[in-house]
Design an enzyme around this catalytic site. Sequence first.
Site, PDB file in Angstrom:
ATOM      1  N   LYS A  71      36.863  26.525  45.926  1.00 55.93           N
ATOM      2  CA  LYS A  71      36.193  27.804  45.701  1.00 55.93           C
ATOM      3  C   LYS A  71      35.374  27.702  44.420  1.00 55.93           C
ATOM      4  O   LYS A  71      35.812  27.087  43.445  1.00 55.93           O
ATOM      5  CB  LYS A  71      37.256  28.908  45.591  1.00 55.93           C
ATOM      6  N   SER A 148      38.380  37.661  47.898  1.00 49.56           N
ATOM      7  CA  SER A 148      37.185  36.992  47.444  1.00 49.56           C
ATOM      8  C   SER A 148      37.070  35.535  47.908  1.00 49.56           C
ATOM      9  O   SER A 148      36.011  34.914  47.721  1.00 49.56           O
ATOM     10  CB  SER A 148      37.125  37.016  45.911  1.00 49.56           C
ATOM     11  N   SER A 172      43.093  38.147  47.111  1.00 47.35           N
ATOM     12  CA  SER A 172      41.915  37.356  47.468  1.00 47.35           C
ATOM     13  C   SER A 172      42.210  36.063  48.211  1.00 47.35           C
ATOM     14  O   SER A 172      41.288  35.416  48.705  1.00 47.35           O
ATOM     15  CB  SER A 172      41.093  37.039  46.216  1.00 47.35           C
TER      16      SER A 172
END
Length: 479
Positions: A71, A148, A172
Site C-alpha cells: 500500500k 482505505s 481500513s
Amino acid sequence: MNRTDYLAQDGVGIADLIRRREVSAAEVEIAARDVITAANPQVNAIVELFLMPVAAEAAGGMFEGVPFLLKDIGGALKGVRTTGASRYLGALPPPDVDDELTARFKGAGLQIMGKTNLPELGFNVTTEPDMFGPSRNPWNLAYSTGGSSGGSAAAVASGMVPLAHATDGAGSIRIPAAACGLVGLKPSRGALPQGPAHADIYAGLVSEGVVSRSVRDSAAALDIMYGADAGAPYAAPTAPSGGFLAALAQKGPRLRIGINHQCLPDVSLAPEALRTLELAAALLSDLGHHVAPIALPIVEEDLQIPRQVYLAQVCAQAAADAVELAHLLGRGPRDDEMELINLAAAEAGRRMTVAGYVASIRLAQNFARRMALLWDDVDVLLTPALAGPPPKLGAFPTDHDDVTEHVARMLRFSPFTATYNVTGEPAIVVPITQSDDGLPVGIQLAAPLGGDVILLQLAHDIEAARPFARSPMMGSAIL
C-alpha cells in the site's frame, strides 16, 4: 505457469510449488504480470508497477517467490517514494531505509512488485483519490472497493497477487476486505512493527497487516509479520507456539460466541447485512459453538466514542503532520496538492486544545476498559462487517470541509470496525455470501487482546464449511 494455474493458487500454494521446483519464481512473475496487464486498467489498483520486483534479500522463506504489493502509505521501501495518494506528501524524497515490516516481507521471500492505490492520506472508506483516480471493485466496476486499503483489496480480488499489504486505523483492512470478498485481519495492538519511521500511529488506533483470498495466507502472513520492533510503545501479545499457520491444523475449542448489531440511531443496517449475520450465526452453531445474542457492556451513548476518538486523532495528527511536512519541504501545500477534506482536518487539529486532545485519549482508554468486560461472558463477538454491501463510486466525497460529517458518514457505513481500533483488540472480516446484486457481504469476528489465533482458527473453519467465492473478474474473459 499460465494465468489459470496462477489464479488457482493462494500465496502459500505458490511458494510450495516453487519449493518443490514445479514452477520457478520467474515463471510466477510472468504470470502475475500477465494478470496485472489484463486487470489493472479495469480496476486501477496498482499506482506504481516496478520494472523489476524488489526481490527477497535471501532465498527461502514462507512466501518464497510470491508476488506482493505494498500500500502506498506505511510499509516504506528504501529508494521508493511514498505518496499516500497526496501530491504534497509525494514531494518528499524517498526513504533511505526500509520499514521493519517491509524488511520482514522481503525476508519471507515476497517479491514486491509495486504500490497500491488508497484515498488521499488514507482518510476515507472508499478509494477515489484525486491524484490517482478511483479503484474499482472487481465484483462490479461501478462500485467502491472500500478503503482505505482499497487498491490492495482490488488487486487481490482481481487475482493480480494472492495477498497484499494493508493498514487499518478505523477499519481500513476490514472495510475493503468486506467490500471485495476477502479475508482481512486487524491484529492485536502491538503485534506488528511500525518503526523506524513511526512509533505510535494515531495513539494506537492504526495497525498494519494484509488482505488475502485465504485464511491460511493471512495466518502465514501474521507469522512473518508478528512481533514488536525495537523501541515499540506496545508489547506484542504472545504468539502461539508453532505459529499461526500451524494452529489452523489444530481443532479449536467450543466457543461462546455473542451476536450483536447495536448501532447509533443514524445508522441504517441493510437487510443483506442482517441476513448474512443470521447465516453466519447458524453456520457457527452448526460447527458446534454456543451462539446467542448479547448486549454490549456499555450504554448507548458510548457507541459514539469510536467516532469521537477517531475524529480527534485524525485532526490532531493531520495538524502535527502539516507542521512536519512544511519543515521538511520548506513550504505548505499548493492549491492542487491536497484535497479539501484533509486541509480541513489539519485546520481542525490546529484549533484543538491540549486539554481536548488528552480528554480524547482518556475517553478511548475508559471505553476500552468497559468493552473488555464483554469477554467475561463470551469468547468471540460476531457482528456484521459493514452496514451493507459496498456502495457505488462517489458516495463519499472529499471536496468539502465538514470533517465531522465526513467521519460520521464513514462510520455510518462501517459502524462496527472502529471499536476495535480504539480497544486494540483483534478483529477479522470474512466473506459469507453475496447480495442480490452479486456484491460481497461478510461478517466480523472480534476477540480479546491476543486472541488473533482464535479468530484465524474460527475463520478457517468457516472457510472449510463455506468456501469463499471469487470475484467474477477472476474467471472472466478479461483474465
